[in-house]
Design a protein around this motif. Structure first.
Motif, short mmCIF file in Angstrom:
data_model
loop_
_atom_site.label_atom_id
_atom_site.label_comp_id
_atom_site.label_asym_id
_atom_site.label_seq_id
_atom_site.Cartn_x
_atom_site.Cartn_y
_atom_site.Cartn_z
N GLY A 49 0.80 -1.21 0.00
CA GLY A 49 0.00 0.00 0.00
C GLY A 49 0.83 1.26 0.00
O GLY A 49 0.32 2.34 0.22
N GLY A 50 2.13 1.14 -0.23
CA GLY A 50 2.98 2.32 -0.31
C GLY A 50 3.74 2.64 0.96
O GLY A 50 4.45 3.63 1.02
N GLY A 51 3.61 1.80 2.00
CA GLY A 51 4.36 2.04 3.23
C GLY A 51 5.85 1.85 3.01
O GLY A 51 6.28 1.02 2.21
N ARG A 52 6.64 2.66 3.71
CA ARG A 52 8.09 2.58 3.58
C ARG A 52 8.72 2.38 4.96
O ARG A 52 8.26 2.93 5.95
CB ARG A 52 8.61 3.87 2.95
CG ARG A 52 10.12 3.83 2.64
CD ARG A 52 10.66 5.19 2.28
NE ARG A 52 10.69 5.96 3.52
CZ ARG A 52 10.46 7.26 3.60
NH1 ARG A 52 10.19 7.95 2.54
NH2 ARG A 52 10.49 7.89 4.76
N ALA A 53 9.78 1.62 5.00
CA ALA A 53 10.48 1.37 6.28
C ALA A 53 11.08 2.66 6.81
O ALA A 53 11.45 3.56 6.05
CB ALA A 53 11.57 0.33 6.07
N GLY A 54 11.18 2.73 8.12
CA GLY A 54 11.86 3.83 8.78
C GLY A 54 13.24 3.36 9.22
O GLY A 54 13.43 2.19 9.54
N VAL A 55 14.21 4.28 9.21
CA VAL A 55 15.58 3.93 9.55
C VAL A 55 16.16 4.99 10.48
O VAL A 55 15.97 6.19 10.26
CB VAL A 55 16.46 3.83 8.28
CG1 VAL A 55 17.91 3.53 8.65
CG2 VAL A 55 15.92 2.79 7.33
N ALA A 56 16.87 4.52 11.51
CA ALA A 56 17.64 5.42 12.37
C ALA A 56 19.02 4.82 12.53
O ALA A 56 19.15 3.62 12.79
CB ALA A 56 16.98 5.58 13.73
N VAL A 57 20.06 5.64 12.37
CA VAL A 57 21.44 5.19 12.56
C VAL A 57 22.07 6.09 13.62
O VAL A 57 21.96 7.31 13.54
CB VAL A 57 22.25 5.23 11.25
CG1 VAL A 57 23.70 4.81 11.50
CG2 VAL A 57 21.61 4.34 10.19
N LEU A 58 22.69 5.45 14.60
CA LEU A 58 23.29 6.16 15.72
C LEU A 58 24.80 5.99 15.72
O LEU A 58 25.28 4.87 15.51
CB LEU A 58 22.74 5.61 17.04
CG LEU A 58 21.22 5.50 17.14
CD1 LEU A 58 20.84 4.76 18.40
CD2 LEU A 58 20.59 6.87 17.08
N ALA A 59 25.53 7.05 15.96
CA ALA A 59 26.99 6.99 16.14
C ALA A 59 27.26 7.06 17.63
O ALA A 59 26.85 8.02 18.29
CB ALA A 59 27.66 8.14 15.41
N LYS A 60 27.92 6.05 18.15
CA LYS A 60 28.27 6.01 19.57
C LYS A 60 29.62 6.71 19.72
O LYS A 60 30.60 6.29 19.14
CB LYS A 60 28.33 4.57 20.06
CG LYS A 60 26.96 3.90 20.01
CD LYS A 60 27.06 2.45 20.42
CE LYS A 60 25.71 1.88 20.70
NZ LYS A 60 25.17 2.27 21.99
N ARG A 61 29.66 7.77 20.52
CA ARG A 61 30.86 8.59 20.59
C ARG A 61 31.42 8.71 22.00
O ARG A 61 32.06 9.68 22.35
CB ARG A 61 30.59 9.97 20.00
CG ARG A 61 29.43 10.68 20.65
CD ARG A 61 29.22 12.06 20.06
NE ARG A 61 28.02 12.67 20.60
CZ ARG A 61 27.92 13.23 21.80
NH1 ARG A 61 28.96 13.27 22.59
NH2 ARG A 61 26.79 13.76 22.19
N GLY A 62 31.20 7.69 22.81
CA GLY A 62 31.66 7.74 24.19
C GLY A 62 33.09 7.29 24.35
O GLY A 62 33.77 6.91 23.40
N SER A 63 33.54 7.32 25.58
CA SER A 63 34.89 6.86 25.88
C SER A 63 34.91 5.39 26.26
O SER A 63 35.97 4.78 26.34
CB SER A 63 35.50 7.70 27.01
OG SER A 63 34.69 7.60 28.17
N VAL A 64 33.72 4.79 26.46
CA VAL A 64 33.64 3.37 26.83
C VAL A 64 33.08 2.54 25.69
O VAL A 64 33.66 1.54 25.28
CB VAL A 64 32.78 3.19 28.11
CG1 VAL A 64 32.61 1.71 28.44
CG2 VAL A 64 33.40 3.93 29.28
N VAL A 65 31.92 2.94 25.16
CA VAL A 65 31.27 2.20 24.08
C VAL A 65 31.46 2.97 22.78
O VAL A 65 31.12 4.14 22.68
CB VAL A 65 29.77 1.99 24.37
CG1 VAL A 65 29.12 1.19 23.25
CG2 VAL A 65 29.57 1.29 25.71
N LEU A 66 32.03 2.28 21.77
CA LEU A 66 32.35 2.90 20.49
C LEU A 66 31.64 2.15 19.38
O LEU A 66 31.38 0.96 19.50
CB LEU A 66 33.86 2.84 20.24
CG LEU A 66 34.75 3.30 21.40
CD1 LEU A 66 36.18 2.87 21.16
CD2 LEU A 66 34.64 4.80 21.54
#
Length: 133
Positions: A49-66
């Motif tokens: 019916g014309g629906g499109r997926a949604g996308v989110a991309v996150l950049a992790k910029r911490g000193s512990v989790v990269l």
């Protein structure tokens, strides 16, 4: 993630927005700051019916989790969707923690699964948790 609270740290929502996950046990923990580097909201309706997926991309910029994380919301029918969540993350110092990554895959996968299951439950109940101010 379990034991994590999320706080909005930037003014914008969507692409250009930022937030921080604070993971702690008994007051001892670390921050996981992230920037939204891609944001494409889904459109209503099933794919036919014309629906499109949604996308989110996150950049992790911490000193512990990269690394980075990506979330994709794919419409299946007019009233349902499929959520695909992937992460390419490393814990600093990478040289020391990389050998432990195979041992952590299962607990991390279970933790992420519990987060998604809880998120779905809250959204279906109409009580999604907002980000902390």
């Amino acid at each position: 993630m379990p034991l994590t609270r999320v706080f909005r740290t930037g003014a914008a929502e969507g692409e250009g927005g930022s937030f921080t996950g604070r993971t702690a046990v008994l007051g001892v923990g670390f921050d996981d700051p992230m920037d939204v580097v891609r944001w494409e909201p889904p459109t209503a309706g099933a794919p036919a019916g014309g629906g499109r997926a949604g996308v989110a991309v996150l950049a992790k910029r911490g000193s512990v989790v990269l690394g980075s994380a990506a979330l994709r919301v794919e419409p299946v029918t007019a009233g349902s969707c499929r959520v695909v969540w992937g992460e390419d993350v490393h814990v600093a110092p990478v040289r020391l923690t990389r050998p432990l990554e195979p041992l952590l895959r299962v607990p991390v996968r279970l933790g992420l699964r519990s987060v998604v299951v809880d998120m779905v439950r809250r959204v279906e109940a109409g009580t999604p948790e907002p980000l902390e101010p």
